[in-house]
Design a protein around this motif. Structure first.
Motif: not given
Lengths: 340, 245
Positions: A3-6, A8, B124-128
Motif C-alpha cells: 500500500s502507499p506510504a509516501a 506529499v 499512492g507513492l506519489f500523490p502529486a
C-alpha cells in the motif's frame, strides 16, 4: 505491491495553468497596424487575404522543416528542392488533365487537383527518403557539413529537375473554378487564396491533432525537447526522424503545388527562392515549434504583401526586420521548444 | 556475489579527449539497491550513461543478465528492461504529467492501456502525480519533477532502475518523501542502482555500496558496514556521518 506510504505535502500547489497567448496577438496587431497605411479598407482586405494565403502555403512547407531541425538538429538548406519537385509534378499532372482543369465544374477541377497533390506528395516523400539516406545521414551532428551538403543537394536537385522539365518557366494555370474573385463590398478576394487558406488550416488542424492526440505526436514533441531521454525510454528516434523527414518532404511537395498555382507558373528556382522565407519563418516561430511556425508564416505572409504594396523595394528586407524584432523580444523565437 | 543482474568489468569510457572511466568493476545483485557514491567528477554519472549506451565503453564489458550490452544502442538497452532517471530528470516540460507517463509506458498507446493497479500504486507513492495529472510537467516543483521522473521509470515493470542523484536540490521534507517512496519500491524486489552524493540519504536505502574515485570503484561492500565505520567514511568520502545527520 504494497500500500502507499509516501505522502506529499498538500502545500505543493502548482501555479495556474497558463498558456502563452501573447504571440497570438502579433498577427492581428500586424494586420491592424497596416490598416491605416493601405489607404482603403477594400485594399487592406485584399492584401490581408493574399497575405494569409501566402502565409498558409509557407506554413505547409516550413512545418516539416522546423520538426526536422527540432528532432535531430538537422539544418536542411535543400528543403526547397521538394517544393520545386511538387510544383513541376503539378504541371505534368494538371497539364495531362487539362480537359478537367478547364471545365467549369468544381468537382472536375478538384478531380484534377487531387491527383496532382497526391503525386507531388508521394514523389516528394519518396525522394525525401532517398535524400535523408544519401545526403543527411552521413552528416548527423555536423552542422557545417550539413549546411554545405544540403546546399549542394539543392543545386543538384535543381539541375536534375531541369533535365526532366527543362530550364524554362512552365505555366501552371489555375483550374477554371478557382479563377476570379469573390467581391465583398468593394473588396476583391481571389477564390484561390481562400482555397489556399482552407487547405492551410486543414493541414494545421491535422498536424495539431497528430502532435497532441497521438502517441507518435507525443514522441515527436518529446524528441524535439529531449531526444536522449526518448531514446532512454526505448524508442528509436532515428526511425521517427526518418518518418518526420518523409512527411516534411511530402508537405513541401504539397506546398509546391499550392505555391506554383499561387504564382501560376513554375521555374526550377521556385524552391530556392522560397528557402529564405522558410528559415525566417522557423526562426521567428522558434526552432521545432509547429505552432510558432504557423504564426511566423502568417506574419511573414502578411508583411510581404503589405510591404509589397506599400514599398516594394523593401519587401524582403521587411521580413528580415520582422525576424530581428521578434528575436530582440524573444531571442529563441515565439515558442522555443528545443531544449539544447 | 553469484550471478549478478548487472556486471561491469574493467570498463573504460572516453568522452572526447577525456578518459573518464578508467577500469570500473561493479556488480549489482538481483532485488537489491546498490548505491554508487563518490565526489563530483568521480565518474558516477558516466557509469550510468555507459550502462545505458549513451556513451560507448572504449574497453571492458557491461553484462546484463549475462549478455554483453556494451555495444548496444540506447533504445535496445532500455528494451531489455532497464529504466534510466537522469540527473536533470529528463522531464518533457511541454507535455502534461499524463503525457509523460504515456510515453514512459512503451507498450501503451493510451493511458487506458497502462495497468490501472500499477497506476494506482504509483499514485499512492506519489500523490502529486494524480493531483497534477493534466498539468504541464514544466510547471511542477523540483521535487514533483523528481517524483514524475521516478514514476515514469516504474510505470511498467522494469528489471533494473538506474537513478542519478534523486535527492539533488530537494528540500529535506521532500527528501524524506523520496526515501519513503524508495523503501516502498524496494519491497517490490526492484533492483536499483542509485547514484548519490547525500550519504545520509544513501545510508537509509542502500543494501550495498560502491565508492568511486578517479573513474574507478575503490570500495565495494555492504552499506551497513560503511555506515558503521566512520574511519572508512572519512577515508573514502571525506566526511563523517554525524555531520550529515
Amino acid at each position: 505491491m504494497s500500500s502507499p506510504a509516501a505522502a506529499v505535502p498538500a502545500s505543493d500547489a502548482l501555479p495556474a495553468v497558463r498558456t502563452d497567448r501573447l504571440p497570438l496577438l502579433l498577427v492581428p496587431v500586424l494586420a491592424l497596424a497596416a490598416l491605416p497605411l493601405t489607404g482603403s479598407f477594400s485594399t487592406w482586405v485584399t492584401l490581408t487575404f493574399a497575405g494569409l494565403a501566402m502565409g498558409m502555403i509557407i506554413f505547409i512547407i516550413a512545418s516539416g522543416l522546423t520538426l526536422v531541425f527540432g528532432l535531430m538538429d538537422v539544418l536542411n538548406f535543400g528543403h526547397g528542392v521538394f517544393i520545386t519537385l511538387g510544383a513541376f509534378l503539378a504541371t505534368t499532372v494538371l497539364g495531362a488533365m487539362s480537359g478537367w482543369t478547364e471545365s467549369e465544374s468544381l468537382l472536375r477541377n478538384l478531380g484534377a487537383v487531387f491527383p496532382a497533390i497526391l503525386a507531388a506528395m508521394a514523389v516528394a516523400g519518396i525522394v525525401g527518403l532517398a535524400y535523408e539516406r544519401i545526403i543527411i545521414r552521413p552528416v548527423y551532428g555536423q552542422p557545417l557539413k550539413q549546411i554545405l551538403i544540403t546546399m549542394g543537394g539543392m543545386i543538384v536537385g535543381e539541375e536534375l529537375i531541369k533535365v526532366v522539365w527543362g530550364p524554362e518557366s512552365v505555366p501552371l494555370p489555375l483550374p477554371a473554378a478557382f479563377r476570379g474573385s469573390f467581391i465583398f463590398g468593394e473588396a476583391a478576394v481571389e477564390k484561390y487564396r481562400i482555397a489556399a487558406v482552407v487547405v492551410g488550416l486543414a493541414v494545421f488542424a491535422v498536424l495539431y491533432w497528430v502532435l497532441s492526440r497521438t502517441k507518435v505526436g507525443l514522441l515527436i514533441r518529446a524528441g524535439v525537447h529531449d531526444r536522449e531521454m526518448v531514446e532512454s525510454m526505448g524508442y528509436r528516434i532515428k526511425r521517427l526522424f526518418i518518418g518526420v523527414f518523409i512527411a516534411g518532404s511530402a508537405l513541401a511537395g504539397l506546398g509546391g503545388v499550392l505555391w506554383g498555382l499561387y504564382q501560376q507558373g513554375v521555374t526550377p528556382q521556385i524552391g530556392s527562392q522560397v528557402n529564405v522565407l522558410l528559415f525566417i519563418v522557423i526562426i521567428i516561430g522558434g526552432l521545432g515549434s509547429v505552432g510558432g511556425c504557423f504564426l511566423g508564416a502568417l506574419m511573414v505572409g502578411l508583411m510581404a504583401n503589405y510591404t509589397g504594396f506599400l514599398a516594394p523595394k523593401v519587401a524582403l528586407f521587411s521580413n528580415i526586420l520582422l525576424m530581428v524584432l521578434v528575436l530582440v523580444w524573444r531571442p529563441r523565437g515565439l515558442y522555443a521548444v528545443v531544449n539544447r | 556475489m553469484t550471478n549478478p543482474l548487472l556486471q561491469l568489468e574493467g570498463v573504460h569510457t572516453h568522452i572526447g579527449a577525456y578518459h573518464i572511466l578508467q577500469g570500473v568493476d561493479l556488480q549489482v545483485a538481483h532485488g537489491e539497491m546498490t548505491v554508487l557514491l563518490g565526489r563530483n567528477g568521480a565518474g558516477k554519472t558516466t557509469t550510468l550513461r555507459t550502462i545505458m549506451g549513451l556513451w560507448s565503453p572504449s574497453r571492458g564489458s557491461v553484462r546484463f543478465e549475462g549478455q554483453d550490452v556494451g555495444a548496444r544502442q540506447t533504445p535496445d538497452v532500455a528494451r531489455l528492461g532497464i529504466a534510466y532517471v537522469p540527473e536533470n530528470m529528463g522531464i518533457f516540460a511541454d507535455l502534461t504529467v499524463r503525457e509523460n507517463m504515456i510515453l514512459a509506458a512503451r507498450g501503451a498507446r493510451r493511458i487506458e492501456d497502462v495497468d490501472p493497479k500499477r497506476l494506482g500504486w504509483i499514485f499512492g507513492l506519489f500523490p502529486a502525480m494524480k493531483k497534477f495529472w493534466q498539468h504541464p510537467a514544466g510547471l511542477l516543483s523540483g521535487g514533483q519533477k523528481q517524483m514524475l521522473a521516478v514514476a515514469r521509470a516504474i510505470v511498467e515493470p522494469r528489471k533494473l532502475l538506474l537513478i542519478d542523484e534523486p535527492s539533488k536540490g530537494l528540500a529535506p521534507a521532500i527528501i524524506q518523501n523520496m526515501i519513503a517512496a524508495f523503501r516502498e519500491l524496494k519491497q517490490t524486489d526492484t533492483t536499483i542502482l542509485l547514484v548519490e552524493q547525500n550519504f545520509n540519504f544513501a545510508r537509509q536505502l542502500g543494501d550495498r555500496v560502491a565508492v568511486m574515485d578517479n573513474g574507478r570503484v575503490v570500495h565495494a561492500g555492504p552499506m551497513a558496514a560503511l555506515a558503521e565505520d566512520e574511519k572508512l567514511q572519512q577515508s573514502l568520502l571525506g566526511l563523517s556521518l554525524g555531520a550529515h545527520q
